[in-house]
Structures are given as C-alpha cells and as structure tokens.
Design an enzyme around this catalytic site. Structure first.
Site, PDB file in Angstrom:
ATOM      1  N   HIS A   6      30.737 -48.798  -2.133  1.00 14.43           N
ATOM      2  CA  HIS A   6      30.883 -48.089  -1.093  1.00 14.43           C
ATOM      3  C   HIS A   6      32.155 -48.556  -0.746  1.00 14.43           C
ATOM      4  O   HIS A   6      33.000 -48.453  -1.923  1.00 14.43           O
ATOM      5  CB  HIS A   6      30.186 -49.516  -0.179  1.00 14.43           C
ATOM      6  CG  HIS A   6      29.608 -49.018   1.059  1.00 14.43           C
ATOM      7  ND1 HIS A   6      31.058 -48.244   2.178  1.00 14.43           N
ATOM      8  CD2 HIS A   6      28.731 -48.298   1.549  1.00 14.43           C
ATOM      9  CE1 HIS A   6      30.087 -48.243   3.149  1.00 14.43           C
ATOM     10  NE2 HIS A   6      28.917 -47.551   2.813  1.00 14.43           N
ATOM     11  N   ASP A  52      21.215 -48.417  -0.478  1.00 14.97           N
ATOM     12  CA  ASP A  52      20.699 -47.192  -0.879  1.00 14.97           C
ATOM     13  C   ASP A  52      20.072 -48.384  -2.358  1.00 14.97           C
ATOM     14  O   ASP A  52      18.219 -47.720  -3.157  1.00 14.97           O
ATOM     15  CB  ASP A  52      21.030 -46.135  -1.572  1.00 14.97           C
ATOM     16  CG  ASP A  52      21.496 -45.375   0.237  1.00 14.97           C
ATOM     17  OD1 ASP A  52      22.728 -44.970  -0.267  1.00 14.97           O
ATOM     18  OD2 ASP A  52      20.072 -45.222   1.010  1.00 14.97           O
TER      19      ASP A  52
HETATM   20  C1  SDX Z   1      26.066 -44.307   2.050  1.00 10.74           C
HETATM   21  O1  SDX Z   1      29.649 -44.856   4.466  1.00 10.74           O
HETATM   22  C2  SDX Z   1      29.192 -45.370   4.924  1.00 10.74           C
HETATM   23  O2  SDX Z   1      28.858 -46.149   5.499  1.00 10.74           O
HETATM   24  C3  SDX Z   1      27.644 -44.890   3.885  1.00 10.74           C
HETATM   25  C4  SDX Z   1      26.304 -45.714   3.962  1.00 10.74           C
HETATM   26  C5  SDX Z   1      25.460 -45.529   5.976  1.00 10.74           C
HETATM   27  O3  SDX Z   1      24.987 -46.373   5.543  1.00 10.74           O
HETATM   28  O4  SDX Z   1      26.164 -44.287   6.115  1.00 10.74           O
HETATM   29  O5  SDX Z   1      26.646 -46.973   3.780  1.00 10.74           O
HETATM   30  C6  SDX Z   1      25.368 -45.153   3.142  1.00 10.74           C
HETATM   31  O6  SDX Z   1      26.359 -43.213   2.331  1.00 10.74           O
HETATM   32  C7  SDX Z   1      25.899 -45.563   0.449  1.00 10.74           C
HETATM   33  C8  SDX Z   1      26.435 -45.311  -0.336  1.00 10.74           C
HETATM   34  C9  SDX Z   1      25.867 -44.714  -1.217  1.00 10.74           C
HETATM   35  N1  SDX Z   1      25.855 -43.975  -2.749  1.00 10.74           N
HETATM   36  C10 SDX Z   1      25.268 -44.251  -3.899  1.00 10.74           C
HETATM   37  O7  SDX Z   1      25.296 -45.174  -4.098  1.00 10.74           O
HETATM   38  C11 SDX Z   1      26.232 -43.084  -4.902  1.00 10.74           C
HETATM   39  C12 SDX Z   1      26.716 -43.903  -5.542  1.00 10.74           C
HETATM   40  N2  SDX Z   1      28.045 -44.355  -4.733  1.00 10.74           N
HETATM   41  C13 SDX Z   1      29.208 -43.851  -5.717  1.00 10.74           C
HETATM   42  O8  SDX Z   1      29.232 -42.249  -5.394  1.00 10.74           O
HETATM   43  C14 SDX Z   1      30.665 -44.997  -4.388  1.00 10.74           C
HETATM   44  O9  SDX Z   1      30.738 -45.761  -5.027  1.00 10.74           O
HETATM   45  C15 SDX Z   1      30.343 -43.516  -3.604  1.00 10.74           C
HETATM   46  C16 SDX Z   1      30.541 -42.709  -2.962  1.00 10.74           C
HETATM   47  C17 SDX Z   1      29.928 -44.767  -2.213  1.00 10.74           C
HETATM   48  C18 SDX Z   1      31.931 -44.200  -2.807  1.00 10.74           C
HETATM   49  O10 SDX Z   1      32.764 -43.780  -3.257  1.00 10.74           O
HETATM   50  P1  SDX Z   1      34.329 -43.457  -3.023  1.00 10.74           P
HETATM   51  O11 SDX Z   1      34.530 -45.186  -1.949  1.00 10.74           O
HETATM   52  O12 SDX Z   1      34.982 -42.492  -2.936  1.00 10.74           O
HETATM   53  O13 SDX Z   1      35.043 -44.157  -4.693  1.00 10.74           O
HETATM   54  P2  SDX Z   1      35.094 -43.618  -5.595  1.00 10.74           P
HETATM   55  O14 SDX Z   1      34.472 -42.733  -5.998  1.00 10.74           O
HETATM   56  O15 SDX Z   1      37.518 -43.080  -5.423  1.00 10.74           O
HETATM   57  O16 SDX Z   1      35.081 -44.873  -6.706  1.00 10.74           O
HETATM   58  C19 SDX Z   1      36.155 -45.596  -7.138  1.00 10.74           C
HETATM   59  C20 SDX Z   1      36.046 -46.339  -8.366  1.00 10.74           C
HETATM   60  C21 SDX Z   1      36.157 -44.437  -9.172  1.00 10.74           C
HETATM   61  O17 SDX Z   1      36.302 -45.073 -10.116  1.00 10.74           O
HETATM   62  P3  SDX Z   1      37.957 -44.842 -10.985  1.00 10.74           P
HETATM   63  O18 SDX Z   1      38.058 -43.782 -11.351  1.00 10.74           O
HETATM   64  O19 SDX Z   1      38.651 -45.501 -10.475  1.00 10.74           O
HETATM   65  O20 SDX Z   1      38.187 -45.241 -12.509  1.00 10.74           O
HETATM   66  O21 SDX Z   1      34.579 -46.337  -8.811  1.00 10.74           O
HETATM   67  C22 SDX Z   1      34.222 -45.522  -9.757  1.00 10.74           C
HETATM   68  C23 SDX Z   1      34.855 -44.592  -9.125  1.00 10.74           C
HETATM   69  O22 SDX Z   1      34.061 -43.814 -10.691  1.00 10.74           O
HETATM   70  N3  SDX Z   1      32.429 -46.200  -8.763  1.00 10.74           N
HETATM   71  C24 SDX Z   1      31.015 -46.172  -9.978  1.00 10.74           C
HETATM   72  C25 SDX Z   1      30.487 -45.663  -9.172  1.00 10.74           C
HETATM   73  N4  SDX Z   1      31.326 -45.925  -7.808  1.00 10.74           N
HETATM   74  C26 SDX Z   1      32.129 -45.777  -8.169  1.00 10.74           C
HETATM   75  N5  SDX Z   1      31.347 -46.225 -11.057  1.00 10.74           N
HETATM   76  C27 SDX Z   1      30.170 -45.856 -11.313  1.00 10.74           C
HETATM   77  N6  SDX Z   1      28.645 -46.036 -10.836  1.00 10.74           N
HETATM   78  C28 SDX Z   1      28.905 -45.902  -9.273  1.00 10.74           C
HETATM   79  N7  SDX Z   1      28.371 -45.832  -8.512  1.00 10.74           N
END
Ligand code: SDX
Length: 424
Positions: A302, A359
C-alpha cells in the site's frame, strides 16, 4: 503558520507551511513558480498533497483510518452504510429524523428511468460490469441535467447512491441472461441490492441477514480513503466544472485498474491459480519477489499503510465469521492466510513493509455471498461512492479550488527547423 526555506544556487526562497488538525505539516508551494520559476517533481504524487480535506484521516505508520474523526473499528461495529454515507457527505452522524429522511431518499430514488434499460440491450453478455457502471453513471447526466446545480446537489447525490445498486444488479442479471428485478422499497439498502441480484420472478426470495450484515460491513470499509487514485480523479475531473455524474464515472474508470480497485478480482484469480497448482504458495511468493517477473502478490502492499491496513484486519476476522455462518468452506481462505504468513516472515516483504491491504480478503467474502468475481470491483465502487461524492462536494465548496493543472519538466527535443519530406 510557520515557514520552510529552500536554497538553490545562491538564492533562498521562503515557503509557508500549513499544519493540519493531526499535526501533519505541509510546505505550501503554490507560489513557488511565481517567485522562482521553479517547480517540484513527484512521480505518482507520493509526497504531494493536492488539497486540504476534513473527510478522512489515515496514519499509515500507525494503521489508523477515521471517517470524520470516528475510528473505522467503531464504525465497522456500529454503523449502517447509509449512516456512513450521511457522515461522509454531511460531516456528522445523522439524528433520528435526518437518518429517516436520508434512508427515504436512498429508497425512493432507486428506480432507473425505463429508457435507461435500453442501454443494457447494447452490451454483449460478456461486458465487464465496470464498463456498464461507468457509462450508465455518466449517462445519468442526460436524464438529470441538474447534475451541476448547487441547489440540487443533495438530491443528485442521493439519486446516485440509490441508483448505483440498481445499475450494478441489472448488469449482473444482464450477464446471466435473467430478467431485471426491480428495487423493493420494503428492504434495507443492502437487502435491496441482494434481492435485485439473487431473486427471480418464479420464486420468493428472503434476504439472509448474514449476507445483509456482511455487505453492510464491506461497503462501510470501502467508503472512503482520502486522496487515493480514483478519488483524486473525481476531484480532478470535477475541478474543470464537469458535472457530478461525469466526475464519478471518471472515478469508476480509475478504480478499475488492477493496481487499485481491480486488485480484489486479481486476488481471487491468483488464489485460485495457487489452489489449482496444488496450493504451493512458496513459488508464487518467490515469483512476486523476482525483479524480472512483473508478477505481484495482489492484495499486498500500500502507498500509505506501512504496518497494516486496518480494513484488512477487520475483513480477515469477518471472513472467518461469514464463511462459518454460511457454512462455506473455501480453500482459498486457508491459502490466503498461509500466503500472508509466509510473506510477513519473508525479508523482501518485511523490508518493503508490504502487508495485506483491503483487497486481500474482501473477495473471499464476496465469493461466499455468491457474488461473481467480475463484480468484485463494482462492489468496491458501490462502497467508495459516498467517499467520491463527499470529496467532490468538498472540492466544489472549497474557495481555494482551482482547475487541476500540474506542470512538467520537459525532456524532449530542443528547438529545430522543419525538414521537408524530400529531405528526410
Ligand atoms: C487499493 O491509495 C489507496 O488508498 C488505495 C486503496 C483505497 O482504499 O482506495 O487502499 C485501495 O488500491 C489497495 C491496493 C490494491 N492494489 C494491489 O493490491 C496491487 C498490488 N500492490 C501493488 O502493486 C502496490 O503495492 C501498490 C500499487 C498498492 C502501491 O504501489 P507503490 O506505493 O507505488 O509501491 P511500489 O510499486 O513503488 O512498490 C515498492 C516496492 C517495489 O519494489 P522495489 O522496486 O523497491 O524493489 O515494493 C514492491 C515493488 O516491486 N511491491 C511489491 C508489491 N507491492 C509493492 N512486490 C510484490 N508484490 C506486491 N504486491
């Protein structure tokens, strides 16, 4: 009002700061370009506030979520969804008379104009319900041209809250080739939706209170989440003067993305894939960690919560209770819990502070309720609707609101002369 100093080359700029009611401090850069020709750059706006808001407070470090100051744990335990809608829209809990009036509005505006039923005839049965929801909501502005009139705002917001469940249920009936079931005024908001989803003309349908309560909880937990992607979209589109229904339709489209509200559908698809592959979640955790693989553990991570998502904690407990009440034994729940355990002990997830988000468990409850996977994001939208409406209303009534128009740093070609075709 304090200030921050920015030094660049031999110049110093003083910028005012703003402090919120929870002592959050923001540096106000709204005059920065005017005094320096400088802008700031923040891909994805992770460090940038777009507005000041009094609707929802989140503390990602401490796992705090409050709607108008009320902790989500207390709201989840005591509130009805219509009370939460009223709280988000009006700023306070309704008294008895206000609650009755609002519930009446959400009941007696639930029918669609009969001509709008014709829209459904144009969709193929395979149309994703989010397509239908977004286009039907945008189309409401052709039936209710007052959608931008200040003095009709409450009516148009109640209309949308009332009709959204009808549109969603009709899209489900369309996808399974069953007749539309009209909204029953004698039922509660959630009971009305369940009846329109699952009743058929040939049989008496009785709303199961376990499902009614579970849906009430799910809608409440999704009701608002400050400046997330879809809410920011609603505010941005509304800032141009676009009408209420057009702004909400844009938010529905933003929510559809798999990184946002579309994740709940992806979580169940992932858990099912793990189950079909024999339940070996370890290899999926390794896949999620592999930089060369764009596979992600959906429902994990998140932008704001860096310890836990309080909604995920509530939903994990609710999943156990609802499945037990319904006598449903879903192997995906066990896989989800094991996946969570493995991930929370894994360095990759711990280092990046990735925890289950809202989720991760919601889809297991939707499935147990008989809601099909491709309706999950629609369910998220039905919950988030009052949040979108509250933010649109706050944005429109805020005298500081300007049309949202971010700047950029240009990295393209510098000036060059036109080259005639013969010389290219
Ligand atoms: C919602 O914003 C809100 O409030 C949203 C929400 C709401 O109520 O409106 O809470 C609802 O959208 C929840 C999120 C649902 N999405 C997912 O579950 C999809 C999987 N999660 C991600 O793609 C990610 O964690 C996000 C999109 C939720 C957050 O993305 P960020 O903040 O841009 O973080 P990032 O992509 O830069 O990740 C940081 C690191 C990265 O690794 P490095 O490049 O630092 O090595 O964490 C890793 C990412 O690769 N990472 C994951 C991961 N999520 C982040 N690695 C594996 N699996 C994951 N799920």
């Amino acid at each position: 009002m304090g200030s921050a100093k920015l030094t660049l080359d031999d110049r110093e700029y003083e910028l005012p700061t703003v402090v919120g009611t929870e002592d959050e401090v923001g540096i106000d850069i709204s005059r920065l370009r005017g005094q320096s020709r400088l802008i700031t750059l923040d891909n994805g706006y992770a460090n940038t506030g777009s507005c000041q808001s009094s609707i929802t407070f989140i503390d990602g470090e401490r796992g705090i979520l409050r709607y108008r100051g009320y902790p989500i744990e207390q709201i989840a335990e005591h509130a009805s969804f219509s009370e939460v809608c009223y709280l988000l829209l009006e700023g306070d809990l309704p008294d008895q008379a206000e609650k009755e009036r609002f519930d009446h509005e959400l009941t007696y505006h639930s029918m669609l104009h009969e001509d709008m039923k014709k829209f459904f005839e144009g969709y193929p049965p395979t149309a994703h319900p989010m397509v239908i929801l977004s286009s039907m909501v945008a189309s409401l502005s052709s039936y209710y041209p007052s959608a931008n009139k200040e003095d009709k705002l409450r009516l148009n917001m109640s209309r949308l809250l009332a009709k959204a469940i009808t549109i969603a249920a009709f899209s489900y009936k369309k996808s399974i080739g069953q007749p539309f079931m009209y909204p029953q005024n004698r039922l509660s908001y959630t009971g009305r939706f369940l009846d329109m989803m699952f009743s058929v003309p040939a049989e008496e349908y009785t709303v199961n209170p376990v499902l009614e309560d579970a849906l009430n909880l799910l809608l409440i937990l999704h009701a608002d989440h400050e400046q997330n992607c879809s809410t920011s979209t609603v505010r941005m589109v509304g800032s141009s003067g676009a009408n209420l229904y057009a702004s909400i339709a844009a938010g529905i489209c933003a929510l559809w993305g798999p990184l946002h509200g579309g994740a709940n559908q992806k979580v169940i698809e992932q858990l099912s894939m793990i189950h079909e592959a024999g339940g070996g979640y370890r290899k999926f955790v390794d896949k999620a960690k592999d930089k060369n693989d764009d596979f992600r553990l959906m429902g994990f991570g998140h932008r704001v919560y860096k310890n836990f998502d309080p909604r995920a904690r509530i939903l994990k407990k609710a999943a156990d209770a609802v499945l037990e009440d319904l006598g449903v034994d879903d192997p995906l729940l066990e896989i989800a819990k094991n996946l969570e355990q493995v991930a929370l002990e894994d360095e990759y997830f711990v280092e990046r502070r990735l925890y289950p988000n809202v989720d991760f468990y919601s889809g297991i409850i939707y499935s147990a309720m008989g809601i099909p996977t491709n309706m999950f994001t629609v369910m998220f939208a039905l919950g988030r609707l009052p949040g979108w409406l509250a933010h649109w209303k706050e944005m429109r009534s805020d005298r500081a609101t300007r049309i949202n128009r971010p700047r950029q740093i240009y990295t393209g070609a510098t000036e060059r002369s036109w080259v005639p075709l013969a010389d290219r």
